[in-house]
Design a protein around this motif. Structure first.
Motif, PDB file in Angstrom:
ATOM      1  N   ILE A 119      18.421  45.711 -62.828  1.00 30.13           N
ATOM      2  CA  ILE A 119      17.352  44.712 -62.791  1.00 30.13           C
ATOM      3  C   ILE A 119      16.555  44.838 -61.496  1.00 30.13           C
ATOM      4  N   ASP A 120      17.258  45.034 -60.383  1.00 32.95           N
ATOM      5  CA  ASP A 120      16.569  45.196 -59.103  1.00 32.95           C
ATOM      6  C   ASP A 120      15.693  46.446 -59.108  1.00 32.95           C
ATOM      7  N   HIS A 121      16.154  47.492 -59.784  1.00 32.61           N
ATOM      8  CA  HIS A 121      15.376  48.727 -59.876  1.00 32.61           C
ATOM      9  C   HIS A 121      14.087  48.477 -60.660  1.00 32.61           C
ATOM     10  N   TYR A 122      14.172  47.754 -61.768  1.00 36.77           N
ATOM     11  CA  TYR A 122      12.976  47.419 -62.536  1.00 36.77           C
ATOM     12  C   TYR A 122      11.982  46.632 -61.675  1.00 36.77           C
ATOM     13  N   LYS A 123      12.496  45.683 -60.881  1.00 37.96           N
ATOM     14  CA  LYS A 123      11.617  44.883 -60.025  1.00 37.96           C
ATOM     15  C   LYS A 123      10.969  45.751 -58.944  1.00 37.96           C
ATOM     16  N   ASP A 124      11.731  46.693 -58.420  1.00 40.31           N
ATOM     17  CA  ASP A 124      11.202  47.584 -57.396  1.00 40.31           C
ATOM     18  C   ASP A 124      10.071  48.444 -57.954  1.00 40.31           C
ATOM     19  N   GLU A 125      10.268  48.988 -59.153  1.00 40.76           N
ATOM     20  CA  GLU A 125       9.227  49.779 -59.806  1.00 40.76           C
ATOM     21  C   GLU A 125       7.998  48.906 -60.094  1.00 40.76           C
ATOM     22  N   SER A 126       8.236  47.669 -60.496  1.00 39.07           N
ATOM     23  CA  SER A 126       7.138  46.746 -60.789  1.00 39.07           C
ATOM     24  C   SER A 126       6.319  46.448 -59.546  1.00 39.07           C
ATOM     25  N   LEU A 127       7.003  46.291 -58.407  1.00 41.20           N
ATOM     26  CA  LEU A 127       6.298  46.036 -57.157  1.00 41.20           C
ATOM     27  C   LEU A 127       5.445  47.232 -56.753  1.00 41.20           C
ATOM     28  N   HIS A 128       5.990  48.440 -56.932  1.00 38.24           N
ATOM     29  CA  HIS A 128       5.199  49.652 -56.663  1.00 38.24           C
ATOM     30  C   HIS A 128       3.911  49.635 -57.481  1.00 38.24           C
ATOM     31  N   GLN A 129       4.042  49.273 -58.759  1.00 40.90           N
ATOM     32  CA  GLN A 129       2.886  49.306 -59.656  1.00 40.90           C
ATOM     33  C   GLN A 129       1.848  48.274 -59.238  1.00 40.90           C
ATOM     34  N   LEU A 130       2.290  47.092 -58.870  1.00 39.85           N
ATOM     35  CA  LEU A 130       1.368  46.021 -58.488  1.00 39.85           C
ATOM     36  C   LEU A 130       0.660  46.319 -57.170  1.00 39.85           C
ATOM     37  N   GLU A 131       1.358  46.974 -56.264  1.00 37.93           N
ATOM     38  CA  GLU A 131       0.810  47.190 -54.925  1.00 37.93           C
ATOM     39  C   GLU A 131       0.293  48.613 -54.723  1.00 37.93           C
ATOM     40  N   TYR A 132       0.268  49.401 -55.786  1.00 39.60           N
ATOM     41  CA  TYR A 132      -0.212  50.784 -55.721  1.00 39.60           C
ATOM     42  C   TYR A 132       0.482  51.556 -54.589  1.00 39.60           C
ATOM     43  N   GLU A 133       1.775  51.338 -54.505  1.00 38.05           N
ATOM     44  CA  GLU A 133       2.559  51.956 -53.448  1.00 38.05           C
ATOM     45  C   GLU A 133       3.065  53.323 -53.894  1.00 38.05           C
ATOM     46  N   ILE A 134       2.963  54.306 -53.021  1.00 38.25           N
ATOM     47  CA  ILE A 134       3.531  55.614 -53.336  1.00 38.25           C
ATOM     48  C   ILE A 134       5.026  55.441 -53.544  1.00 38.25           C
ATOM     49  N   ALA A 135       5.488  55.905 -54.668  1.00 36.19           N
ATOM     50  CA  ALA A 135       6.877  55.651 -55.050  1.00 36.19           C
ATOM     51  C   ALA A 135       7.843  56.193 -53.995  1.00 36.19           C
ATOM     52  N   ARG A 136       8.718  55.341 -53.530  1.00 39.55           N
ATOM     53  CA  ARG A 136       9.794  55.745 -52.635  1.00 39.55           C
ATOM     54  C   ARG A 136      11.102  55.632 -53.407  1.00 39.55           C
ATOM     55  N   PRO A 137      12.110  56.385 -53.033  1.00 32.41           N
ATOM     56  CA  PRO A 137      13.379  56.341 -53.765  1.00 32.41           C
ATOM     57  C   PRO A 137      14.010  54.953 -53.719  1.00 32.41           C
ATOM     58  N   PHE A 138      14.512  54.514 -54.863  1.00 29.89           N
ATOM     59  CA  PHE A 138      15.238  53.248 -54.921  1.00 29.89           C
ATOM     60  C   PHE A 138      16.671  53.494 -54.467  1.00 29.89           C
ATOM     61  N   ASN A 139      17.161  52.616 -53.615  1.00 27.85           N
ATOM     62  CA  ASN A 139      18.497  52.778 -53.052  1.00 27.85           C
ATOM     63  C   ASN A 139      19.550  52.407 -54.090  1.00 27.85           C
ATOM     64  N   CYS A 140      20.011  53.426 -54.801  1.00 29.91           N
ATOM     65  CA  CYS A 140      20.996  53.195 -55.864  1.00 29.91           C
ATOM     66  C   CYS A 140      22.088  54.262 -55.751  1.00 29.91           C
ATOM     67  N   PRO A 141      23.355  53.859 -55.828  1.00 30.19           N
ATOM     68  CA  PRO A 141      24.443  54.845 -55.707  1.00 30.19           C
ATOM     69  C   PRO A 141      24.484  55.848 -56.847  1.00 30.19           C
ATOM     70  N   ASN A 142      23.821  55.524 -57.954  1.00 26.07           N
ATOM     71  CA  ASN A 142      23.824  56.417 -59.112  1.00 26.07           C
ATOM     72  C   ASN A 142      22.603  57.323 -59.173  1.00 26.07           C
ATOM     73  N   ARG A 143      21.761  57.256 -58.145  1.00 26.00           N
ATOM     74  CA  ARG A 143      20.516  58.015 -58.168  1.00 26.00           C
ATOM     75  C   ARG A 143      20.775  59.516 -58.096  1.00 26.00           C
ATOM     76  N   GLN A 144      19.989  60.271 -58.894  1.00 28.23           N
ATOM     77  CA  GLN A 144      20.071  61.721 -58.895  1.00 28.23           C
ATOM     78  C   GLN A 144      18.745  62.309 -58.430  1.00 28.23           C
ATOM     79  N   GLU A 145      18.811  63.338 -57.585  1.00 28.28           N
ATOM     80  CA  GLU A 145      17.592  63.982 -57.111  1.00 28.28           C
ATOM     81  C   GLU A 145      16.966  64.841 -58.205  1.00 28.28           C
TER      82      GLU A 145
END
Length: 303
Positions: free
Chosen positions: A197-223
């Motif tokens: 849920i926090d990841h969805y909110k983070d992506e939503s904030l990027h979209q609203l603020e036209y922010e260059i996507a930065r990696p979301f801090n998640c232990p399951n993240r894959q490069e």
């Protein structure tokens, strides 16, 4: 009438040429594809639309390209489905000029909208009633009772939370409404992730603020991601398992892909849609036609 199985494909904008080519090949070489499989929709967003959720898609798309893309898929009798699932939308955002322009251009009775925020859904239902409305997996409905309540609402379809993909008790309980449930077959993220849920909110904030996507801090993240990674995940539904879902009455299946490499998306199409004996042929056809499209586009730019 045949009992078709519908596949919902990612990235109508970013993978426009791939998806359009695949649809054409399914009609030209039907015997190369699994029986009764059809493309039910192409989902995603146009770059820069603040209503978009799930994955950040920055940029901008001019009006003529929006019109061209919608016309391209609708002319093939395939709906365009907008991922209007930004989880941070407020009332002030529903009047966005760009997003409303997109909706007006697609308002022909053929297209669809994924929703998860009541404030936007209420606005869209009032202003654009010709669209089919679909309840998004980003709502994270994992309680079986709440899932059944969602299916009693006025939704064309409800996308199942992939944490329930292999819950036999829940799947069997959905039998009477299975044809209105869409299943995401190859999600690359881990089930039961506490940060989803926090990841969805983070992506939503990027979209609203036209922010260059930065990696979301998640232990399951894959490069680096591949289709092989998808196949290793617990929520993955294999080709051999598909018959079980179809026998239970499910008719709508969704392929992951937004924000992922086109090579992964193509691998998933080959795996699910194409007969094993014909995969090399169809893959070669796709690559050949995509190269031809690229050449024509490059030649047009030189004129």
């Amino acid at each position: 009438m045949r009992d078709y199985i519908y596949w919902h494909l990612p990235g109508f904008s970013v993978f426009r040429d791939l998806n359009s080519t695949l649809i054409d090949l399914m009609r030209e070489f039907p015997n190369s594809f699994n029986d009764n499989y059809r493309v039910g929709s192409v989902y995603g967003t146009f770059p820069g639309a603040i209503w978009n959720g799930g994955r950040t898609v920055l940029g901008f798309c001019p009006k003529n390209e929006i019109e061209r893309t919608i016309k391209l898929f609708n002319s093939k009798h395939v709906p365009v489905r907008f991922t209007w699932t930004n989880s941070l939308i407020e009332e002030k955002h529903v009047y966005d000029t760009y997003c409303n322009l997109i909706m007006r251009l697609a308002d022909n009775g053929e297209n669809q909208v994924l929703v998860n925020r009541p404030v936007l859904e209420d606005y869209l239902r009032k202003e654009y009633p010709n669209f089919k409305f679909i309840s998004s997996t980003t709502k994270r409905i994992t309680d079986p009772d709440k899932l059944h309540e969602e299916l009693e609402k006025d939704y064309f379809m409800v996308v199942l939370d992939y944490d329930l993909n292999h819950n036999r008790e829940v799947l069997e309980s959905l039998g009477p409404v299975a044809d209105r449930v869409e299943i995401l077959v190859d999600e690359i993220c881990f089930p039961n992730c506490p940060k989803r849920i926090d990841h969805y909110k983070d992506e939503s904030l990027h979209q609203l603020e036209y922010e260059i996507a930065r990696p979301f801090n998640c232990p399951n993240r894959q490069e680096k991601k591949s289709f092989a990674d998808c196949k290793d995940k617990p929520a993955f539904i294999s080709r051999d398992q598909m018959k079980d879902y179809i026998d239970l009455g499910f008719r709508n299946f969704k392929v992951v892909g937004r924000g992922l490499p086109q090579s992964l998306v193509l691998d998933s199409y080959m795996y699910y849609l194409v007969k094993e004996s014909d995969q090399d042929f169809i893959r070669n056809q796709i690559n050949k036609r995509l190269a031809e499209i690229a050449e024509k586009r490059a030649a047009a730019r030189k004129r």
